[in-house]
Scaffold this motif. Structure first.
Motif, PDB file in Angstrom:
ATOM      1  N   ASN A 204       0.831  -1.207   0.000  1.00  0.00           N
ATOM      2  CA  ASN A 204       0.000   0.000   0.000  1.00  0.00           C
ATOM      3  C   ASN A 204       0.865   1.255   0.000  1.00  0.00           C
ATOM      4  OD1 ASN A 204      -2.350  -1.509  -0.002  1.00  0.00           O
ATOM      5  ND2 ASN A 204      -2.510  -1.555   2.231  1.00  0.00           N
ATOM      6  N   HIS A 205       2.007   1.158   0.693  1.00  0.00           N
ATOM      7  CA  HIS A 205       2.900   2.304   0.741  1.00  0.00           C
ATOM      8  C   HIS A 205       3.585   2.514  -0.614  1.00  0.00           C
ATOM      9  CE1 HIS A 205       5.406   5.363   2.477  1.00  0.00           C
ATOM     10  NE2 HIS A 205       6.511   4.697   2.155  1.00  0.00           N
ATOM     11  N   ARG A 206       3.928   1.379  -1.307  1.00  0.00           N
ATOM     12  CA  ARG A 206       4.600   1.468  -2.607  1.00  0.00           C
ATOM     13  C   ARG A 206       3.656   1.969  -3.693  1.00  0.00           C
ATOM     14  NH1 ARG A 206       8.205  -4.060  -3.317  1.00  0.00           N
ATOM     15  NH2 ARG A 206       9.692  -3.704  -1.625  1.00  0.00           N
ATOM     16  N   ALA A 207       2.365   1.758  -3.497  1.00  0.00           N
ATOM     17  CA  ALA A 207       1.432   2.147  -4.550  1.00  0.00           C
ATOM     18  C   ALA A 207       1.390   3.647  -4.784  1.00  0.00           C
ATOM     19  CB  ALA A 207       0.034   1.654  -4.206  1.00  0.00           C
ATOM     20  N   GLY A 208       1.942   4.418  -3.908  1.00  0.00           N
ATOM     21  CA  GLY A 208       1.887   5.862  -4.055  1.00  0.00           C
ATOM     22  C   GLY A 208       2.996   6.399  -4.920  1.00  0.00           C
ATOM     23  N   MET A 209       3.061   5.978  -6.213  1.00  0.00           N
ATOM     24  CA  MET A 209       4.072   6.491  -7.142  1.00  0.00           C
ATOM     25  C   MET A 209       3.748   7.925  -7.518  1.00  0.00           C
ATOM     26  SD  MET A 209       4.608   3.246  -9.672  1.00  0.00           S
ATOM     27  CE  MET A 209       5.012   1.616  -9.026  1.00  0.00           C
ATOM     28  N   VAL A 210       4.796   8.705  -7.781  1.00  0.00           N
ATOM     29  CA  VAL A 210       4.643  10.130  -8.039  1.00  0.00           C
ATOM     30  C   VAL A 210       5.419  10.493  -9.305  1.00  0.00           C
ATOM     31  CG1 VAL A 210       4.989  12.473  -7.147  1.00  0.00           C
ATOM     32  CG2 VAL A 210       4.434  10.602  -5.575  1.00  0.00           C
ATOM     33  N   VAL A 211       4.744  11.236 -10.195  1.00  0.00           N
ATOM     34  CA  VAL A 211       5.425  11.777 -11.374  1.00  0.00           C
ATOM     35  C   VAL A 211       6.160  13.044 -10.960  1.00  0.00           C
ATOM     36  CG1 VAL A 211       5.161  12.646 -13.718  1.00  0.00           C
ATOM     37  CG2 VAL A 211       3.681  10.809 -12.892  1.00  0.00           C
ATOM     38  N   MET A 212       7.460  13.064 -11.175  1.00  0.00           N
ATOM     39  CA  MET A 212       8.292  14.180 -10.712  1.00  0.00           C
ATOM     40  C   MET A 212       8.274  15.324 -11.731  1.00  0.00           C
ATOM     41  SD  MET A 212      11.484  11.935  -9.251  1.00  0.00           S
ATOM     42  CE  MET A 212      12.368  13.386  -8.709  1.00  0.00           C
ATOM     43  N   GLY A 213       7.111  15.896 -11.934  1.00  0.00           N
ATOM     44  CA  GLY A 213       6.993  17.067 -12.785  1.00  0.00           C
ATOM     45  C   GLY A 213       6.900  16.702 -14.257  1.00  0.00           C
ATOM     46  N   PRO A 214       6.502  17.641 -15.097  1.00  0.00           N
ATOM     47  CA  PRO A 214       6.402  17.389 -16.545  1.00  0.00           C
ATOM     48  C   PRO A 214       7.783  17.230 -17.168  1.00  0.00           C
ATOM     49  CG  PRO A 214       6.029  19.712 -16.075  1.00  0.00           C
ATOM     50  CD  PRO A 214       6.118  19.030 -14.734  1.00  0.00           C
ATOM     51  N   ALA A 215       7.818  16.552 -18.307  1.00  0.00           N
ATOM     52  CA  ALA A 215       9.076  16.347 -19.029  1.00  0.00           C
ATOM     53  C   ALA A 215       9.571  17.661 -19.622  1.00  0.00           C
ATOM     54  CB  ALA A 215       8.888  15.314 -20.138  1.00  0.00           C
ATOM     55  N   ALA A 216      10.871  17.829 -19.624  1.00  0.00           N
ATOM     56  CA  ALA A 216      11.468  19.032 -20.211  1.00  0.00           C
ATOM     57  C   ALA A 216      11.414  18.939 -21.731  1.00  0.00           C
ATOM     58  CB  ALA A 216      12.909  19.186 -19.745  1.00  0.00           C
ATOM     59  N   ARG A 217      11.101  20.050 -22.373  1.00  0.00           N
ATOM     60  CA  ARG A 217      11.010  20.065 -23.828  1.00  0.00           C
ATOM     61  C   ARG A 217      12.418  19.972 -24.422  1.00  0.00           C
ATOM     62  NH1 ARG A 217       7.149  24.331 -26.641  1.00  0.00           N
ATOM     63  NH2 ARG A 217       5.737  22.985 -25.435  1.00  0.00           N
ATOM     64  N   PRO A 218      12.690  18.999 -25.300  1.00  0.00           N
ATOM     65  CA  PRO A 218      14.046  18.850 -25.866  1.00  0.00           C
ATOM     66  C   PRO A 218      14.419  20.023 -26.754  1.00  0.00           C
ATOM     67  CG  PRO A 218      12.496  17.397 -26.980  1.00  0.00           C
ATOM     68  CD  PRO A 218      11.752  18.001 -25.827  1.00  0.00           C
ATOM     69  N   THR A 219      15.669  20.401 -26.685  1.00  0.00           N
ATOM     70  CA  THR A 219      16.196  21.502 -27.497  1.00  0.00           C
ATOM     71  C   THR A 219      17.100  21.026 -28.634  1.00  0.00           C
ATOM     72  OG1 THR A 219      18.044  21.744 -25.955  1.00  0.00           O
ATOM     73  CG2 THR A 219      16.076  23.099 -25.551  1.00  0.00           C
ATOM     74  N   GLY A 220      17.526  19.770 -28.591  1.00  0.00           N
ATOM     75  CA  GLY A 220      18.396  19.239 -29.640  1.00  0.00           C
ATOM     76  C   GLY A 220      17.865  17.932 -30.186  1.00  0.00           C
ATOM     77  N   GLU A 221      18.344  17.559 -31.366  1.00  0.00           N
ATOM     78  CA  GLU A 221      17.900  16.332 -32.002  1.00  0.00           C
ATOM     79  C   GLU A 221      18.450  15.117 -31.265  1.00  0.00           C
ATOM     80  OE1 GLU A 221      18.932  16.282 -36.073  1.00  0.00           O
ATOM     81  OE2 GLU A 221      18.195  18.300 -36.495  1.00  0.00           O
ATOM     82  N   ALA A 222      17.704  14.053 -31.362  1.00  0.00           N
ATOM     83  CA  ALA A 222      18.170  12.795 -30.815  1.00  0.00           C
ATOM     84  C   ALA A 222      19.181  12.168 -31.772  1.00  0.00           C
ATOM     85  CB  ALA A 222      16.993  11.847 -30.598  1.00  0.00           C
ATOM     86  N   PRO A 223      20.204  11.495 -31.247  1.00  0.00           N
ATOM     87  CA  PRO A 223      21.182  10.863 -32.133  1.00  0.00           C
ATOM     88  C   PRO A 223      20.549   9.714 -32.917  1.00  0.00           C
ATOM     89  CG  PRO A 223      21.568  10.243 -29.840  1.00  0.00           C
ATOM     90  CD  PRO A 223      20.506  11.293 -29.829  1.00  0.00           C
ATOM     91  N   PRO A 224      21.026   9.447 -34.150  1.00  0.00           N
ATOM     92  CA  PRO A 224      22.116  10.156 -34.828  1.00  0.00           C
ATOM     93  C   PRO A 224      21.634  11.435 -35.512  1.00  0.00           C
ATOM     94  CG  PRO A 224      21.381   8.327 -36.169  1.00  0.00           C
ATOM     95  CD  PRO A 224      20.573   8.271 -34.919  1.00  0.00           C
ATOM     96  N   THR A 225      22.333  12.529 -35.237  1.00  0.00           N
ATOM     97  CA  THR A 225      21.995  13.800 -35.853  1.00  0.00           C
ATOM     98  C   THR A 225      22.592  13.876 -37.257  1.00  0.00           C
ATOM     99  OG1 THR A 225      23.959  14.880 -34.948  1.00  0.00           O
ATOM    100  CG2 THR A 225      21.979  14.873 -33.581  1.00  0.00           C
ATOM    101  N   ARG A 226      22.269  14.949 -37.963  1.00  0.00           N
ATOM    102  CA  ARG A 226      22.783  15.110 -39.325  1.00  0.00           C
ATOM    103  C   ARG A 226      24.302  15.250 -39.315  1.00  0.00           C
ATOM    104  NH1 ARG A 226      19.649  19.050 -43.222  1.00  0.00           N
ATOM    105  NH2 ARG A 226      18.274  17.235 -43.030  1.00  0.00           N
ATOM    106  N   VAL A 227      24.824  15.983 -38.349  1.00  0.00           N
ATOM    107  CA  VAL A 227      26.281  16.138 -38.266  1.00  0.00           C
ATOM    108  C   VAL A 227      26.941  14.794 -37.992  1.00  0.00           C
ATOM    109  CG1 VAL A 227      28.148  17.261 -36.999  1.00  0.00           C
ATOM    110  CG2 VAL A 227      26.059  18.529 -37.525  1.00  0.00           C
ATOM    111  N   GLN A 228      26.332  13.983 -37.124  1.00  0.00           N
ATOM    112  CA  GLN A 228      26.901  12.675 -36.824  1.00  0.00           C
ATOM    113  C   GLN A 228      26.848  11.752 -38.039  1.00  0.00           C
ATOM    114  OE1 GLN A 228      24.533  11.481 -33.471  1.00  0.00           O
ATOM    115  NE2 GLN A 228      25.858  12.515 -31.981  1.00  0.00           N
ATOM    116  N   LEU A 229      25.781  11.815 -38.819  1.00  0.00           N
ATOM    117  CA  LEU A 229      25.695  10.990 -40.016  1.00  0.00           C
ATOM    118  C   LEU A 229      26.720  11.409 -41.055  1.00  0.00           C
ATOM    119  CD1 LEU A 229      21.823  10.645 -40.439  1.00  0.00           C
ATOM    120  CD2 LEU A 229      23.425   8.874 -39.725  1.00  0.00           C
ATOM    121  N   VAL A 230      26.921  12.715 -41.213  1.00  0.00           N
ATOM    122  CA  VAL A 230      27.916  13.197 -42.177  1.00  0.00           C
ATOM    123  C   VAL A 230      29.322  12.777 -41.734  1.00  0.00           C
ATOM    124  CG1 VAL A 230      28.985  15.254 -43.151  1.00  0.00           C
ATOM    125  CG2 VAL A 230      26.498  15.097 -43.000  1.00  0.00           C
TER     126      VAL A 230
END
Length: 485
Positions: A204-230
């Motif tokens: 019963n104590h474990r059932a109290g899961m908590v979301v630690m705030g909203p996700a941060a909006r990403p500012t960069g591309e996920a790998p592999p990026t265009r520079v990494q592919l080149v």
């Protein structure tokens, strides 16, 4: 090189002699990487964290991470997001979860825009918390494992134990033994009930899961990026080019040693001679657009040939040629007329044969005959008493050398010897009155004396040739000026 260990000096020589080709391949690899980046649109990844209160083992955290990406959670998230053309099965490929330190489940969502990636990770985290709470609430509602029922069972068991303890006979009768046995069984049941009560409270104590705030909006591309592919495409093409060059050199079976070349031709090695290094001497003689392309890329010269040796004096080079001529005189009876066979396209061997004719001075009388290695054809025997093969090491395969030997046999020429030509670096001549730095004046004078003796010997040989008669001198002059060399 096929039997030698590939060393860093070999790789350095390949990079130096094939730098233009490698540069072109790097550019091509970068363009290929850029083309691949255009086929796959950029993706962004956002992450949301869920805190799990209480004490959790590592395997339990891994189980919760699997639950977070299960179809039950992802399908509910897809229904809540209502993305056009995206169902739960496709969404499961964009969602991942892993257990982090501090009882935290990190849920990541990937999408083509930062906003959609943020919404995806937040929605999956919320659905995971709701699903975990629903599982914990449903399990606590069973009657046998409810906390109130367990506490009543514990109290009843304690009363029964007390009654049995009061009525138990301390003797060794059958009734007393049975009473004590039943007492131990009830104590065991009490311990199990208390353990179940603790587990229920922990759940019963474990059932109290908590979301630690909203996700941060990403500012960069996920790998592999265009520079990494080149960059990856350029690096991949460079590595493949280097490995291809080394593999080709590894399987190359061209004879490189003097003794090995002589064994293939079935004759004796008469010596090695030196020729001043010229870059044009190793170029492939060809014309046309393909030849110009190879010349621009630098592939018209061999890269796996060793670097030219450190040169000696001009007198030392002349001694090598005169020794070869002396060995020919010892091996051939008079009149000594030989056909000098030179592979067509071997500029180093051609220059060595020309100087060998000059140093021989008509004894033996040498006639140079270039022979094509693709279709070897040697002139028929006329007045010659044999053939002398002059070539450079590492330029021809064993099959090509065997073809030259067979062509000599077809023309009626016996291969009397083999001369291997090697290249040396040229260096500027020093002034006669100034010895090299760090060299005693006595050594310099001795070297000058040796050079003077060598010149004297050369003049004496020329005088002997002149005294032999005008016929021999005219023949030598005719061979050289007539285009045979």
């Amino acid at each position: 090189m096929s039997d030698d260990t590939i060393r860093l000096v070999t790789i350095g020589r390949m990079l130096r002699r094939r730098r233009r080709l490698l540069a072109v391949l790097v550019v091509v690899g970068a363009l290929v990487g850029y083309g691949v980046s255009l086929l796959f649109p950029p993706r962004y990844t956002a992450s949301a964290s869920v805190l799990l209160p209480g004490q959790w083992e590592e395997r339990e955290l891994l189980t919760q991470a699997e639950v977070a990406t299960s179809s039950a959670v992802v399908d509910r998230a897809a229904a809540a997001l209502r993305l056009p053309g995206v169902d739960g099965r496709e969404l499961r490929d964009r969602v991942s979860a892993k257990a982090a330190d501090g009882n935290i489940i990190k849920i990541s969502g990937t999408d083509e825009s930062p906003e959609r990636a943020q919404r995806l990770s937040d929605q999956v985290a919320q659905q995971f918390v709701a699903y975990a709470a629903r599982i914990a609430g449903g399990g606590a509602g069973t009657g046998a494992t409810a906390p109130e029922t367990l506490r009543e069972q514990v109290a009843e068991t304690n009363r029964r134990i007390s009654e049995l303890a009061a009525s138990a006979d301390p003797g060794q009768t059958v009734e007393s033994v049975q009473a004590r046995t039943e007492l131990e069984q009830l104590r065991t049941a009490l311990q199990e009930a208390v353990q179940k009560l603790d587990e229920t409270e922990s759940a019963n104590h474990r059932a109290g899961m908590v979301v630690m705030g909203p996700a941060a909006r990403p500012t960069g591309e996920a790998p592999p990026t265009r520079v990494q592919l080149v960059g990856g495409g350029a690096l991949l093409f460079l590595v493949l080019a280097v490995v291809g060059h080394l593999a080709a050199a590894r399987v190359d079976r061209r004879p490189r040693g003097e003794a090995e070349i002589a064994a293939v031709l079935g004759s004796a090695l008469l010596g090695t001679v030196d020729v001043a290094h010229e870059r044009a001497a190793h170029r492939v003689k060809a014309r046309g657009a393909r030849a110009r392309t190879r010349r621009i890329l630098g592939t018209d010269t061999r890269w796996d040939l060793p670097d030219p040796r450190t040169p000696g004096t001009e007198a030392d080079a002349g001694v090598r040629y005169r020794r070869v001529c002396a060995r020919l005189r010892d091996r051939q009876p008079a009149p000594r007329r030989l056909l000098v066979v030179v592979p067509d396209g071997d500029e180093t061997a051609r220059r060595a044969a020309g100087r060998l004719v000059t140093e021989a001075q008509g004894d033996p009388l040498l006639r140079v005959a270039p022979v094509s290695v693709s279709r070897p054809m040697v002139p028929d025997r006329d007045t010659e008493s044999g053939a002398l093969v002059v070539l450079s090491a590492g330029s021809w395969t064993a099959e090509e050398l065997t073809g030259i030997g067979e062509a000599c046999a077809d023309g009626g020429h016996e291969v009397v010897g083999v001369v291997v030509a090697g290249t040396v670096r040229t260096r500027p001549a020093r002034s006669a009155g100034r010895p090299p730095a760090g060299r005693p004046a006595a050594d310099a004078n001795a070297a000058d004396a040796d050079a003077a003796n060598a010149d004297t010997d050369g003049d004496a040989d020329a005088a002997d040739a002149k005294a032999a008669g005008p016929t021999t001198a005219d023949a030598v002059r005719g061979r050289v000026t007539g285009g045979s060399v």
